[in-house]
Design an enzyme around this catalytic site. Structure first.
Site, PDB file in Angstrom:
ATOM      1  N   ALA A  59      -2.812   0.675   9.012  1.00  8.42           N
ATOM      2  CA  ALA A  59      -4.254   0.420   9.028  1.00  8.42           C
ATOM      3  C   ALA A  59      -5.001   1.562   9.704  1.00  8.42           C
ATOM      4  O   ALA A  59      -6.056   2.003   9.233  1.00  8.42           O
ATOM      5  CB  ALA A  59      -4.550  -0.899   9.737  1.00  8.42           C
ATOM      6  N   TYR A 106     -10.703 -10.370   9.385  1.00 12.80           N
ATOM      7  CA  TYR A 106     -11.907 -11.152   9.142  1.00 12.80           C
ATOM      8  C   TYR A 106     -11.506 -12.599   8.852  1.00 12.80           C
ATOM      9  O   TYR A 106     -10.357 -12.900   8.563  1.00 12.80           O
ATOM     10  CB  TYR A 106     -12.709 -10.580   7.961  1.00 12.80           C
ATOM     11  CG  TYR A 106     -12.021 -10.703   6.617  1.00 12.80           C
ATOM     12  CD1 TYR A 106     -12.236 -11.810   5.801  1.00 12.80           C
ATOM     13  CD2 TYR A 106     -11.144  -9.731   6.164  1.00 12.80           C
ATOM     14  CE1 TYR A 106     -11.598 -11.945   4.570  1.00 12.80           C
ATOM     15  CE2 TYR A 106     -10.512  -9.837   4.938  1.00 12.80           C
ATOM     16  CZ  TYR A 106     -10.743 -10.951   4.148  1.00 12.80           C
ATOM     17  OH  TYR A 106     -10.101 -11.070   2.946  1.00 12.80           O
ATOM     18  N   LYS A 127       0.810  -1.221   0.000  1.00 18.31           N
ATOM     19  CA  LYS A 127       0.000   0.000   0.000  1.00 18.31           C
ATOM     20  C   LYS A 127       0.848   1.278   0.000  1.00 18.31           C
ATOM     21  O   LYS A 127       0.438   2.284  -0.594  1.00 18.31           O
ATOM     22  CB  LYS A 127      -0.958  -0.002   1.194  1.00 18.31           C
ATOM     23  CG  LYS A 127      -2.055  -1.053   1.089  1.00 18.31           C
ATOM     24  CD  LYS A 127      -3.028  -0.963   2.249  1.00 18.31           C
ATOM     25  CE  LYS A 127      -4.107  -2.039   2.153  1.00 18.31           C
ATOM     26  NZ  LYS A 127      -5.110  -1.927   3.246  1.00 18.31           N
ATOM     27  N   ASN A 155      -0.998   2.742  21.348  1.00 18.91           N
ATOM     28  CA  ASN A 155      -0.027   1.950  20.598  1.00 18.91           C
ATOM     29  C   ASN A 155       1.081   1.463  21.521  1.00 18.91           C
ATOM     30  O   ASN A 155       1.385   2.085  22.541  1.00 18.91           O
ATOM     31  CB  ASN A 155       0.573   2.808  19.472  1.00 18.91           C
ATOM     32  CG  ASN A 155       1.361   1.983  18.478  1.00 18.91           C
ATOM     33  OD1 ASN A 155       0.815   1.102  17.827  1.00 18.91           O
ATOM     34  ND2 ASN A 155       2.652   2.255  18.364  1.00 18.91           N
TER      35      ASN A 155
END
Length: 270
Positions: A130, A215, A65, A150
């Site tokens: 993300a 998922y 990405k 974090n």
């Protein structure tokens, strides 16, 4: 037939070809959509080859990405703010980069799961790529505040500072999470891949709506949330479907319906 694809490594698990095939049939768009395992270190040449054969657009998943962002000739506001690209449209040989991750998450939360984000306290676990991809769309829903926790505190502080112009965002270390409930918890850490849930205060989940970006399986975060009083615990399947729907609209100019597909995929998963 217009060609589309998804690049990733690994890529075998992706449901995107099935999802886009469904969207194409539903909207009567004649397209092909394949998955391609791109070697790490050679992503750009695979993209250039796809452009050369007349590809119209592609999705990007881990770990490309950031490279997709760097390769893009133009960027949408969501891609620029996220610093990452998961969707590219090819126009006159140029790459227009977009990020549909956060758009998909908000659509799933608000439309499919009927969650109101306005004036809510939202805790996000993790401050990596993300989280960067979902922050702007979440802030556009006007939550009371977003709390970024974090493992490395400085990373959360830096990210919170970068998004402070869009709303109230606070950054801190995971060990600083208070034993006090919030409205929504979103897991954007690698815990679901690593199989280990970070050691954080359990009271924060009491009465919360808990959402894992991953998922396909019951994750350590989902088990932790269920065991610590969460009112509802869901995975990121709906986000995947909705971000793919947003990609399809970006390419084709038509937003497909997602409810029936999402129901069918959940039945298969169950």
């Amino acid at each position: 037939m217009d060609k589309y694809t998804i690049f990733g490594n690994p890529i075998h698990h992706t449901l995107s070809p099935k999802i886009h095939g469904y969207f194409a049939e539903q909207t009567n768009h004649l397209i092909s959509y394949e998955k391609v395992l791109a070697p790490r270190g050679d992503f750009e040449s695979y993209v250039r080859d796809f452009v050369t054969i007349g590809g119209k657009g592609f999705n990007v998943t881990v770990p490309f990405k950031i490279e997709a962002y760097d390769l893009s000739d133009k960027l949408t506001s969501h891609a620029r703010t996220a610093g990452a690209v998961n969707t590219i449209k090819i126009e006159d040989g140029q790459l227009l980069g977009h990020n549909t991750d956060g758009i998909g998450l908000v659509s799933d939360l608000c439309n499919n799961l009927e969650q109101t984000l306005k004036n809510k306290d939202i805790l996000i676990l993790g401050a990596g790529g993300a989280t960067k991809g979902i922050l702007l769309p979440l802030l556009e829903q006007k939550p009371a505040r977003i709390l970024l926790a974090n493992r490395t505190k400085s990373k959360a502080l830096d990210l919170a500072n970068n998004f402070s112009n869009f709303g109230k965002v606070c950054g801190f270390g995971l060990e600083q999470i208070k034993d006090k409930p919030v409205d929504i918890i979103i897991n954007a850490t690698s815990a679901s891949l690593d199989g280990v849930m970070p050691d954080i205060s359990s009271g924060v989940a009491n009465g919360a709506f808990c959402y894992d970006l991953m998922y396909g399986k019951k994750t350590p975060f989902m088990n932790w949330a269920s065991n610590n009083g969460a009112t509802r615990v869901v995975d990121g399947l709906g986000m995947l479907v909705e971000q793919d729907a947003s990609s399809f609209e970006f390419w084709r100019g038509e937003k497909p319906e997602t409810i029936d597909l999402l129901s069918a995929l959940k039945e298969i998963a169950d």
